[in-house]
Each structure stands twice: as structure tokens, then as C-alpha cells.
Design an enzyme around this catalytic site. Structure first.
Site, short mmCIF file in Angstrom:
data_model
loop_
_atom_site.label_atom_id
_atom_site.label_comp_id
_atom_site.label_asym_id
_atom_site.label_seq_id
_atom_site.Cartn_x
_atom_site.Cartn_y
_atom_site.Cartn_z
N HIS A 1 0.86 -1.19 0.00
CA HIS A 1 0.00 0.00 0.00
C HIS A 1 0.89 1.23 0.00
O HIS A 1 1.94 1.25 0.62
CB HIS A 1 -0.90 0.01 1.26
N ASP B 1 -7.90 -5.24 -0.05
CA ASP B 1 -8.38 -6.13 -1.12
C ASP B 1 -8.04 -7.59 -0.90
O ASP B 1 -8.54 -8.45 -1.62
CB ASP B 1 -7.80 -5.65 -2.46
C1 SDX Z 1 -6.27 0.00 -2.90
O1 SDX Z 1 -4.34 4.43 -1.98
C2 SDX Z 1 -5.37 3.87 -1.38
O2 SDX Z 1 -5.83 4.30 -0.34
C3 SDX Z 1 -5.98 2.69 -2.12
C4 SDX Z 1 -7.00 1.87 -1.37
C5 SDX Z 1 -8.28 2.65 -1.11
O3 SDX Z 1 -9.00 2.32 -0.16
O4 SDX Z 1 -8.62 3.51 -1.97
O5 SDX Z 1 -6.44 1.44 -0.11
C6 SDX Z 1 -7.41 0.63 -2.16
O6 SDX Z 1 -6.06 0.32 -4.04
C7 SDX Z 1 -5.37 -0.95 -2.18
C8 SDX Z 1 -4.17 -1.46 -3.05
C9 SDX Z 1 -4.67 -2.57 -3.98
N1 SDX Z 1 -3.64 -2.97 -4.94
C10 SDX Z 1 -2.98 -4.14 -4.86
O7 SDX Z 1 -3.16 -4.96 -3.97
C11 SDX Z 1 -2.00 -4.40 -6.01
C12 SDX Z 1 -0.67 -4.96 -5.45
N2 SDX Z 1 0.02 -3.91 -4.73
C13 SDX Z 1 1.03 -3.13 -5.46
O8 SDX Z 1 0.77 -2.97 -6.82
C14 SDX Z 1 1.50 -1.89 -4.69
O9 SDX Z 1 1.77 -2.31 -3.41
C15 SDX Z 1 0.60 -0.68 -4.65
C16 SDX Z 1 0.14 -0.25 -6.00
C17 SDX Z 1 -0.60 -0.92 -3.79
C18 SDX Z 1 1.41 0.48 -4.01
O10 SDX Z 1 2.41 0.77 -4.91
P1 SDX Z 1 3.56 1.85 -4.55
O11 SDX Z 1 3.20 2.62 -3.33
O12 SDX Z 1 3.89 2.59 -5.79
O13 SDX Z 1 4.77 0.92 -4.12
P2 SDX Z 1 5.88 0.38 -5.10
O14 SDX Z 1 5.25 -0.25 -6.30
O15 SDX Z 1 6.87 1.48 -5.33
O16 SDX Z 1 6.52 -0.77 -4.20
C19 SDX Z 1 7.62 -0.52 -3.33
C20 SDX Z 1 8.42 -1.84 -3.36
C21 SDX Z 1 8.86 -2.20 -4.78
O17 SDX Z 1 10.04 -3.01 -4.67
P3 SDX Z 1 11.52 -2.27 -4.79
O18 SDX Z 1 11.46 -1.43 -6.07
O19 SDX Z 1 11.65 -1.44 -3.53
O20 SDX Z 1 12.47 -3.43 -4.88
O21 SDX Z 1 7.58 -2.92 -2.92
C22 SDX Z 1 7.41 -3.85 -4.00
C23 SDX Z 1 7.75 -3.10 -5.27
O22 SDX Z 1 8.17 -4.00 -6.28
N3 SDX Z 1 5.98 -4.24 -3.99
C24 SDX Z 1 5.56 -5.48 -4.22
C25 SDX Z 1 4.16 -5.43 -4.07
N4 SDX Z 1 3.79 -4.18 -3.77
C26 SDX Z 1 4.93 -3.45 -3.72
N5 SDX Z 1 6.21 -6.62 -4.53
C27 SDX Z 1 5.43 -7.73 -4.72
N6 SDX Z 1 4.07 -7.73 -4.60
C28 SDX Z 1 3.40 -6.62 -4.27
N7 SDX Z 1 2.07 -6.62 -4.14
#
Ligand code: SDX
Length: 428
Positions: free
Chosen positions: A307, A364
């Protein structure tokens, strides 16, 4: 004397005000940054950028705190209905009995759709994604209710429009499902509650009305309460950006539906179920998927984890996990996907890659399993999120207009060609 932040650029110092919120959050007021320093900030994804001051929802990502208008989500989930919570998010206070009665009556009054609006559903192919139908039909409502194109943000007209939108989003969602499933639509029943009426419109059939069980009704209320608002997430920010051009409320929330659809945002609830189904079908252990999620060359992400704001447990996922257990037990149901989800969560919470990045289950991760227990079909999961988020979108759109509204127009740093002359075809 307000606190200042000093920026020194090329030997010259500039002071900017530091603003402190009611929960001691701090920001630097950079509204004059470009005019005074000739520089802009760069913050792709806006992870460090505030777009507004808001009194609707407070999230503390480090502590896993979520409050709507000061009320902890744990209390609202346990004690409030979705209609009460929607009223709180929209108007800032929990409704008194008379206010709730009036609000509920308005929601009942506005549940039906204009007959001609109903006819538009037959124009969609049965394969049409319900989120596409929802966004299109929300814009279409304004064609049959032109009075909602110019909505004040207070008074009787605003109250009426809010109730119309909150009520019709539920009817449109149910009709979209019934049409896509090739089933006859069920018209709203004014004798039912907000959630009961939705379940009736979704699942009744011509010879037998759906019987709303208290367990299912409570579970659906809880699901919608948990989704009612979440400060400046992607879809709510979209509603604000569209609303900032003074586009009408219906167009603004229709845009919010489109932003929510993405699998990184509201689309994740369905993507989690698809992921868990894949894991089950493959017979591979969770470790296989965890390794894929850590592999930078593999686009696979563990849906339902991570998140932008929560660097601790998303409080909603904790509430949903318990609710899933309670509902499955009460309904004497067993869901093989829950076992896989629990194994995945347990393994991830021990894995340094996830621990070091503060990746925890988000709203989710368990919400899809709860929707399965309620009987909601997979293609409706993100639609359910949209119904729940509607009060938050409306409240943010209202707040945008109640403050000094400025059109959203970020800047950029240009990295393309510098100036060059046109090349005639003969010389290309
Ligand atoms: C919602 O914003 C809100 O409030 C949203 C929400 C709401 O109520 O409106 O809470 C609802 O959208 C919840 C999120 C649902 N999405 C998912 O579950 C999809 C999977 N999650 C990721 O795509 C990600 O965690 C996000 C999109 C939720 C957040 O992305 P960020 O903040 O841009 O974080 P990032 O992609 O920069 O990740 C930081 C690190 C990265 O690794 P490094 O580059 O540091 O090596 O964490 C890793 C990412 O690769 N990472 C994950 C991961 N999520 C982040 N690695 C594997 N699996 C994951 N799910």
C-alpha cells in the site's frame, strides 16, 4: 510566528511556511515555489505531495489507523450501517434519528431508474464489463436528470442529488449484473434496506424474492462501510481533478469509477481471487508465488499486498479477515481459497523481502473472499468497491468546491528535442 522551512538554491535562501494538520501531520506550503525560485518539485505518483486540506478521513499508515470524521473504522464497522456511515462521510456528523429517517427515505425514493434509462442496458453486450457499464450509466443518469448538472454543494438540492446518486449507483450495479447474466432485471423494493434492496435486485427471481439473511446483510454493510472513503487515493484524486474543472458531480464520479477499475487499485479485489484460484489450480506452494513476486524480471505481483500509505497492517484487512471467518462459520460454508490466503499471508509475513518493504495485506486481500461468501459474482467485485466508495467521492467533490477551487494542472520537466526546423518530405 508560523514554522518555516528554508530552501537554499544556488546560494540564495527561500523560506516557506510549514503547515501542521489536526493530527500533527506536517507539510511545506510550496504554492509560491515556482514564482519565487523558478523551480518546481518532481514527485511522480505524488507520494510526497499533498493536493488538498481535508477533514473527511484520516489515515496513519505507520500505525494502521483509519478514521472517518474522527470515528475509528473499527467502531464504525461494528456499530454503524453503511447508510449511517455514508451520512457521516458526507455531512461530517453521525445522523440523528430524524436525519437518518429522512436520508433513508430519499434513498428509497431515488432507487428506481427512468424507464428510458433502463432501456440502455439492453444495448450492452452480455460480455460488457460491469465497471464499463457503471461508468457509462452514471454519466447517462445526467441525461435524464439534467438538474444534476449544476449542483450546489449545500441545501436541499445537494441533499437530493446526493441521495439520487448514492441510490442509483446501487440500482445501476444490480441491473448491470442482471443484464450481463442474461437475467430479467428486478426493480427496487422500497420496503427493503439499502443493502437488502441491492441483494434483492441482484438475486431475486421472477417466482421467488431473495430472502435477505441478517448475516449477509451485516456482512455487506460492513464491506461497504470499510470502503466508504480513504483520503486521496487514485480514484478519489481523479474525482477531484475532474471536478476541479467544474465538471458536474456525475461526470466526476464516473471518472472515479474508471480510475478504480485498475488492478493496482480497486481492481485488486478481483485480481486477488484470480491469483488464489491460479495458486489452487497450479498445486504449487505459496513459496513459488512469493519467489515470483520478488523476482524483478517477473511482472507478477502478489495482489492484495502492499500500500502507498499503510506501512503496517491495513486495519480494514484485519476487520475483513475476522468477518470472513465469522460469515463462513455462520453460513456453514468452507472456502478453499481462504486456506490458501491464510498460508500466503503467514509465509509473507515471515519473508524479509516483504518485511523490509513494509508490505502487508491491504483491504483487497480478504474482501474478495467475503464477497464470495455473500454470493457476489467475481465480475462485480470492483463494482461493489465503487458502491462503497461513492460517499467518499461525493464528499471530496463537495469539499473541493467548498474550498477555494483551483483547476488541477500539474507542471512537468520537458526532456524532448530542443527547437528544430521543419523537414520537407523530399529531405526526410
Ligand atoms: C487499494 O491508496 C489507497 O488508499 C488505495 C486503497 C483505497 O482504499 O482507496 O487502499 C485501495 O487500491 C489498495 C491497493 C490494492 N492494490 C494491490 O493490492 C495491487 C498490489 N500492490 C502493489 O501494486 C502496490 O503495493 C501498490 C500499488 C498498492 C502500491 O504501490 P507503490 O506505493 O507505488 O509501491 P511500489 O510499487 O513502489 O513498491 C515498493 C516496493 C517495490 O520493490 P523495490 O522497487 O523497492 O524493490 O515494494 C514492492 C515493489 O516492487 N511491492 C511489491 C508489491 N507491492 C509493492 N512486490 C510484490 N508484490 C506486491 N504486491
Amino acid at each position: 510566528m508560523s514554522e518555516k522551512a528554508t530552501l537554499t538554491i544556488e546560494g540564495k535562501s527561500y523560506d516557506f511556511d510549514v503547515i501542521t494538520g489536526s493530527e500533527n501531520e506536517k507539510c511545506i506550503d510550496f504554492q509560491q515555489l515556482r514564482d519565487t525560485t523558478g523551480h518546481i518539485t518532481m514527485d511522480p505518483g505524488f507520494g510526497n505531495t499533498g493536493s488538498c486540506y481535508s477533514s473527511i478521513t484520516y489515515v496513519d499508515g505507520a500505525k494502521g489507523i483509519l478514521r472517518y470524521r474522527g470515528y475509528p473504522i473499527e467502531e464504525l464497522a461494528e456499530k454503524a450501517s453503511f447508510v449511517e456511515t455514508a451520512y457521516l462521510v458526507l455531512y461530517g456528523e453521525l445522523p440523528k434519528a430524524a436525519q437518518l429517517k429522512t436520508f433513508s427515505a430519499r434513498l428509497k425514493e431515488h432507487a428506481p431508474l427512468h424507464t428510458n434509462l433502463e432501456h440502455h442496458f439492453s444495448g450492452f453486450p452480455t460480455s460488457a464489463p460491469p465497471m464499463a457499464i457503471l461508468s457509462a450509466m452514471l454519466n447517462l443518469v445526467a441525461c435524464f436528470h439534467p438538474e444534476v448538472l449544476e449542483v450546489p454543494t449545500t441545501g436541499e438540492e445537494f441533499d437530493r442529488t446526493v441521495a439520487l446518486l448514492l441510490s442509483k449507483v446501487r440500482t445501476i450495479a444490480a441491473f448491470a449484473y442482471r443484464m450481463a447474466a442474461g437475467k430479467p432485471i428486478n426493480h427496487p423494493n422500497p420496503n427493503l434496506t439499502y443493502c437488502g434492496n441491492f441483494l434483492h435486485m441482484m438475486f431475486s427471481n421472477p417466482y421467488q424474492e431473495y430472502e435477505v439473511s441478517p448475516i449477509i446483510d451485516k456482512a455487506l454493510n460492513l464491506f461497504l462501510v470499510l470502503h466508504a472513503d480513504h483520503e486521496q487515493n487514485c480514484s478519489t484524486s481523479t474525482v477531484r481533478v475532474v471536478g476541479s474543472s467544474r465538471a458536474n458531480l456525475f461526470s466526476s464520479v464516473a471518472a472515479g469509477v474508471c480510475a478504480l477499475w485498475g488492478p493496482l487499485h480497486g481492481g485488486a479485489n478481483a485480481a486477488v481471487i484470480a491469483m488464489l484460484e491460479d495458486i489452487k489450480k497450479s498445486g504449487r506452494p505459496p513459496a513459488y508465488y512469493i519467489d515470483r513476486a520478488k523476482d524483478k524480471d517477473d511482472p507478477f505481483k502478489l495482489m492484495g499486498f502492499g500500500h502507498r500509505v499503510y506501512k503496517n497492517f491495513d486495519p480494514r484487512s484485519i476487520i475483513l479477515k475476522k468477518q470472513v471467518h465469522d460469515v463462513l462459520e455462520a453460513l456453514h460454508l468452507d472456502d478453499h481459497l481462504l486456506d490458501i490466503a491464510l498460508q500466503l499471508e503467514e509465509a509473507i509475513l515471515k519473508d524479509d523481502y516483504f518485511i523490509s518493504r513494509n508490505l502487508y495485506p491491504n483491504v483487497d486481500f480478504y474482501s474478495g473472499i467475503l464477497l464470495r461468501a455473500i454470493g457476489i459474482p467475481l465480475n462485480m467485485y470492483t463494482v461493489m468497491f465503487a458502491i462503497g466508495r461513492m460517499p467518499g467521492w461525493i464528499a471530496n467533490w463537495k469539499e473541493l468546491h467548498d474550498h477555494k477551487l483551483r483547476i488541477s494542472r500539474p507542471r512537468q520537466i520537458y526532456t524532448g528535442h530542443t527547437t528544430r526546423s521543419f523537414i520537407p518530405m523530399s529531405d526526410r
